[in-house]
Design an enzyme around this catalytic site. Structure first.
Site, mmCIF file in Angstrom:
data_model
loop_
_atom_site.group_PDB
_atom_site.id
_atom_site.type_symbol
_atom_site.label_atom_id
_atom_site.label_comp_id
_atom_site.label_asym_id
_atom_site.label_seq_id
_atom_site.Cartn_x
_atom_site.Cartn_y
_atom_site.Cartn_z
ATOM 1 C CG LEU A 4 -1.834 -1.238 1.355
ATOM 2 C CD1 LEU A 4 -2.720 -1.110 2.578
ATOM 3 C CD2 LEU A 4 -2.680 -1.439 0.101
ATOM 4 C CG HIS A 5 0.765 3.505 -3.186
ATOM 5 N ND1 HIS A 5 -0.318 4.262 -3.574
ATOM 6 C CD2 HIS A 5 0.832 2.476 -4.069
ATOM 7 C CE1 HIS A 5 -0.872 3.737 -4.649
ATOM 8 N NE2 HIS A 5 -0.200 2.643 -4.967
ATOM 9 N N GLY B 83 -1.845 6.450 -2.358
ATOM 10 C CA GLY B 83 -3.006 6.328 -3.233
ATOM 11 C C GLY B 83 -4.077 5.444 -2.616
ATOM 12 C CG HIS B 84 -3.422 1.295 -2.012
ATOM 13 N ND1 HIS B 84 -2.093 1.248 -2.345
ATOM 14 C CD2 HIS B 84 -4.061 0.451 -2.866
ATOM 15 C CE1 HIS B 84 -1.923 0.401 -3.341
ATOM 16 N NE2 HIS B 84 -3.090 -0.091 -3.690
ATOM 17 C CD GLN C 44 -10.342 7.793 -13.526
ATOM 18 O OE1 GLN C 44 -11.431 7.638 -12.973
ATOM 19 N NE2 GLN C 44 -10.100 7.371 -14.763
ATOM 20 C CG ASP D 217 -5.247 0.514 -11.762
ATOM 21 O OD1 ASP D 217 -4.245 0.385 -12.482
ATOM 22 O OD2 ASP D 217 -5.206 0.438 -10.522
ATOM 23 C CB SER E 67 2.035 -1.740 -5.558
ATOM 24 O OG SER E 67 0.948 -1.340 -4.754
ATOM 25 N NE ARG E 68 2.821 -5.036 -11.637
ATOM 26 C CZ ARG E 68 1.532 -5.347 -11.581
ATOM 27 N NH1 ARG E 68 0.635 -4.374 -11.488
ATOM 28 N NH2 ARG E 68 1.133 -6.605 -11.610
#
Length: 558
Positions: free
Chosen positions: A291-292, A294-295, A415, A417, A453-454
């Site tokens: 998680l970051h 954004g989550h 948003q 994805d 995450s990537r």
């Protein structure tokens, strides 16, 4: 012999084959999840390095009318052959009388994933010279699985003569000093694949390895880079909850536990007035962990709008193709749980693969994990769907399962994805699922890169180049806001910026309808609303994607 004619251009990444429209390729394997393993030839000679996977949706499959029917390459000639490229991790001396194939460490072979006829533990392979035979399954890895970045070499020792199971974790590290031993243990803890340097194989070839079940499962786990047990088991849950100071009832490992939590909140008594009983709002944030911020923005939005917030952590194997990064996807359950509870989550669902996909096995991905799927029609031919055939089938399947299990009133999706959000909105509408999909704006780093995450895969040099993706999309949006409605002009505007960056290659640059996902074309001006500009680029070892919205978006409820 079967071959394929490329219909569209395709820029391949690692283990993939780039395509040029009109070229002819020989087909070796067609996977269940929409990928083809093929080879490029010049005349009758195979070109060096011209072999890899490409999307089935990008080619037209044809049978060579001049080819003769050939017997199957399988050991008993009874089944169709589906070869998978793999790499050996140690030397093996095969016995010709027992149909063994000798291999050397780091040799590339083609393998039949499942051996039949009483050869459990062995895989039928063929090498580059065309020789065929059995190789111990534990000595094979997919070529793209992440290797241990540390200097240690982990030894997984199995002694079938003593009937012992896999040695405990402390004895796995065949290290010369404590530092290397700790490194080896960390590799196992994080499910990172390390080199299996020695195997004590004492069973006769045709009888199979005859390993204890626990040992065999552990070896499969190491070979695939996966956890053989739950992402968080009951013992780990107790320790984590005690450390975080949260109730064990808030970390839910099974579907039954998740449903009990939801049922207990079927009604909610307000503290205002006389305590009126109402049906509470339940916000849900599905994640794959790592998680970051954004989550966290999704959690924040859910706690703001809903009475209760539930999240999930599940690395979904159904949305990964066999050659993709399922084995090395970042897994950090303790850190993730701490972040979720710190930001206000009331419960976190952390199921195992067996819980979500009963009957599946560690290492299986894509269509292997379940026989029942939710398939969003048409998505495999546009933007991210065309780049990753079968991906959105896996996404739609797991999201529908999670919505059925959790039964939230609100579903919060980022948003970033964009096509995934379109797919889920369509699925919820078409299948009459009673949930409101709430989009949340993409969280970005200071230089504009979308949080993902990537992003941890990016090198320093790649990280410096990555913001060019967002810059290109912003240029398209700025031109649109200035009145430009020409499809071709806007795409060229973005492509020029992407082409200026030498470190990555463009996988796709798309302008699509943000309601249904259909691609716009150059035969008419772009509309005034519901447009999404999206793109993905590949650095070779990793890829990033992003999108921006153009025009009015009346369907989005903020």
């Amino acid at each position: 012999m079967q071959f394929a004619i490329a219909r569209y251009a395709f820029q391949g990444g690692p283990e993939q084959l780039s395509l040029t429209p009109g070229e002819k390729l020989h087909v070796e394997t067609v996977t269940d999840d929409g990928w083809v393993l093929g080879t490029r030839f010049q005349g009758t000679e195979r070109l060096d390095g011209e072999r890899g996977y490409f999307p089935l949706s990008y080619v037209e499959m044809q049978n060579d009318p001049e080819s003769k029917s050939q017997a199957s390459d399988s050991p008993d000639n009874a089944h169709a052959v589906h070869w998978t490229p793999m790499v050996t991790i140690d030397n093996f001396q095969g016995e010709p009388d027992a149909h063994g194939l000798s291999v050397v460490k780091n040799e590339r072979v083609l393998a039949l994933e499942q051996s039949e006829g009483g050869n459990a533990g062995w895989t039928f392979c063929k090498n580059s010279a065309g020789d065929k035979g059995y190789v111990p399954a534990v000595l094979l890895l997919y070529p793209n699985i992440l290797r241990c970045p540390s200097p240690c070499e982990l030894s997984l020792r199995v002694s079938t003569a003593r009937g012992s199971s896999l040695a405990n974790r402390k004895s796995l590290g065949d290290s010369k000093n404590k530092k290397e031993e700790e490194c080896a243990a960390a590799c196992v803890e994080d499910y990172v694949v390390c080199t299996v340097s020695k195997m004590l194989l004492s069973s006769p070839m045709r009888g199979g390895l005859n390993l204890p079940k626990r040992a065999a499962a552990a070896l499969v786990t190491a070979r695939r880079g996966l956890a053989s047990e739950a992402y968080v088991d009951e013992e780990a849950r107790s320790k984590i909850c005690k450390e975080l100071g949260v109730s064990e009832d808030s970390v839910l490992l099974t579907i039954a536990e998740m449903r009990r939590w939801r049922s207990a909140r079927a009604h909610f008594r307000t503290s205002e007035g006389e305590g009126e009983q109402i049906d509470p709002s339940i916000g849900f944030v599905p994640t794959m962990g790592a998680l970051h911020d954004g989550h966290m923005s999704l959690i924040a939005e859910s706690t703001k709008q809903c009475n209760f917030t539930a999240a999930s952590i599940f690395v979904n194997p159904a949305q990964f193709a066999p050659h993709e990064d399922f084995g090395k996807y970042p897994r950090q359950p303790v850190k993730d749980l701490a972040l979720l509870f710190e930001k206000g989550a009331d419960a976190v669902f952390v199921p195992s693969q067996q819980e979500m996909y009963p009957g599946s096995k560690p290492g299986q991905t894509s269509t292997q994990v379940t026989k029942t799927h939710v398939v969003p029609d048409g998505i495999d031919f546009v933007s991210e769907g065309a780049a990753r055939p079968g991906f959105f089938r896996g996404v739609a399947t797991v999201v529908s399962k999670l919505l059925n299990i959790v039964q939230p009133t609100h579903l919060f999706l980022g948003q970033k994805d964009g096509l995934q959000q379109i797919v889920v909105r369509r699925m919820v509408r078409d299948l009459n699922i009673d949930v409101q999909v709430v989009p949340v704006e993409t969280m970005r780093e200071q230089d504009g890169l979308a949080m993902s995450s990537r992003n941890v895969y990016l090198s320093e040099e790649q990280r410096r180049a990555a913001p060019a993706l967002y810059k290109a999309l912003c240029a398209m949006r700025d031109a649109y806001n200035d009145g430009e409605r020409d499809f071709t002009f806007l795409k060229l505007k973005g492509q020029e910026i992407l082409d200026d960056e030498d470190l990555f290659l463009t996988e796709y640059l798309s302008l699509c309808d943000n309601l249904e996902g259909a691609e716009f074309t150059s035969d008419r001006p772009l509309p005034e609303e519901n447009i999404m500009a999206s793109a993905a680029v590949s650095f070779g070892n990793c890829r990033i994607l992003d999108n921006v919205l153009l025009g009015k978006q009346p369907h989005i409820q903020r």
